[in-house]
Scaffold this active site. Sequence first.
Site, PDB file in Angstrom:
ATOM      1  N   GLY A  10      74.860  56.905  80.039  1.00 20.53           N
ATOM      2  CA  GLY A  10      74.580  58.078  79.213  1.00 20.53           C
ATOM      3  C   GLY A  10      73.608  59.055  79.843  1.00 20.53           C
ATOM      4  CE  LYS A 125      70.741  53.534  67.346  1.00 22.91           C
ATOM      5  NZ  LYS A 125      69.488  54.319  67.170  1.00 22.91           N
TER       6      LYS A 125
END
Lengths: 333, 333
Positions: A10, A125
């Site tokens: 990312g 998450k």
Amino acid sequence: MAKHRVLLIGATGETGGDILSGLVEDGSFDISLLIRPSSTNTPKAKALEAHGFPFVVSDLTEPVDQLVTKIKGIDTIISAIRSQEALSEIILVEAAAKAGTKRFLPCDFGPVCPPGGIMAVRDTKEIVHNAILVAKLPYTFVDIGFWHQFSFPPVPSGKLDYAILFPGTNVIYGDGNAEGILTDKRDLGRFVARIIKDERTINKKVVAIADALTQNQIWEIVERLSGEKMNRTYVSADEVVSQLARAKEAAVASGNEKVNLEVIAGSYNWSRYVRADNSPENAKYLGYLDSRELYPDFRPIGFEEFMREALQGKAKKLYADGKVEKLYNDGKR
Amino acid sequence: MAKHRVLLIGATGETGGDILSGLVEDGSFDISLLIRPSSTNTPKAKALEAHGFPFVVSDLTEPVDQLVTKIKGIDTIISAIRSQEALSEIILVEAAAKAGTKRFLPCDFGPVCPPGGIMAVRDTKEIVHNAILVAKLPYTFVDIGFWHQFSFPPVPSGKLDYAILFPGTNVIYGDGNAEGILTDKRDLGRFVARIIKDERTINKKVVAIADALTQNQIWEIVERLSGEKMNRTYVSADEVVSQLARAKEAAVASGNEKVNLEVIAGSYNWSRYVRADNSPENAKYLGYLDSRELYPDFRPIGFEEFMREALQGKAKKLYADGKVEKLYNDGKR
């Protein structure tokens, strides 16, 4: 001695970019970047390649064993994947466990909040966290509260408008006394560099803290630094709760439940300002180690320092490609 | 000084009964028992009432505020609720948070295992854990591995058969070298009494450990103590995995998915013997405090001590009312 080998996912995003900067600044890491095949030719990826970062190319849908061969020898994997793609971290978790990766940082880097229905993104998450625990993969879960860059109100003169991404930072929620953890996004990588070299943080949660401020304190700081008289519009805790309920109903009615920014914003407001989940006290309750205790010598960029810059016109508008704003405006329609 | 006030749920069950004994033995607690309205007149409840334990009568479906008034002033709530009813702990969590309960022990008291799809019962417990974190309720999560009482094989002479509840303890899974945490169920309450008086265990996970033994070690101990030559039948790790897969398929096919003891047993075998989730090493990885480090002066009943008693015919058959066996046999049909 061989350098500590890091694979970052990312790097072209806001969080990943900040992490990359901090790791480079630290100087003790050999950094590779995981890039999707569809992104290798984007200008951002080309720029990173020009800086000499080796790419690991994967779309995270390949067979695990194939991914294992690509990440063999990596010491630490850090994921700053887009939140909508968080579950594609799971294959990387499995590959990392097989490859013997020494530490995995999944894409947390958010506010302190428990799982269990408060924020959908947090619950996603948690699925990744659980996959890590099932894989017995050494980990550190790093949260950072909210960025200074997201946490200031406009001033009446309009001189901060250039740096404000979302509306909604112009009001005080509840009584304005919920304490919230803040960090400067430019410090993300500095925190991460320290955390991943630190054996005390293995298999632990860590929260990075530059400041812990209430909205009332933030308003006072901005007032003092800007010299402008601030508006104070309050939205009651009850109204925050019912705004969220309405947003959820509307999302269900519209069929637009998956990435609904009204619901996300409402959940954030509820968690941050009404429940005060993102307080140092709650972080302690939830078992986080506190960066201030781990790294007393490190001086993160404080909220006041950031605000001085912002008032001088030196803050950077985030997500400058406009994608997030577009998503937000689409969601409102 | 007023005594530490404890409310115990499930005192008529195996786990709850052991916890009650340990708390009484300790002597420093004022103990109330939560009893369902439908159970107040059972012989077990009557016996407890005759011992002078005050009852809090609730079916855990009443309005939260009503439950709050019933539990006001309780310092510590300990739940040993039946696993099928674990989710009804959630209303108690909400009430405890409102009532200012100083510590909540949900019904864990099981083997060490992460959430995330390994054991359904563990994932249900995680829902309760998350509800506790959302409520910001002070807690201790206590696991105890497996009971000695569930963890020994029959001997060829048949002299241990009287004390064996489930079939399946007669084989060695995988290579027999997975280390597993064991405790004597009679020590449960002794551990709990120590844990709930201990500020170090607040908002922590604790694992009670008497022994950590592999199946091969258990076979050797039983052989040595009994003087009998033990059979050693091995079921490979692959076979454990496929047994579980078959049990899950059969459960889906039969529509009997909810409490399917073949699936439960298969999941336990997979977790305990193949994945070795219930090892001290994994407990440490998962962040548990270890009772051996917390209470070095406490000498729990060791596996050998239990086995000597069992071989002398002094072990007690568990779940003597036959309900669990019936469930198991029904599930097999």
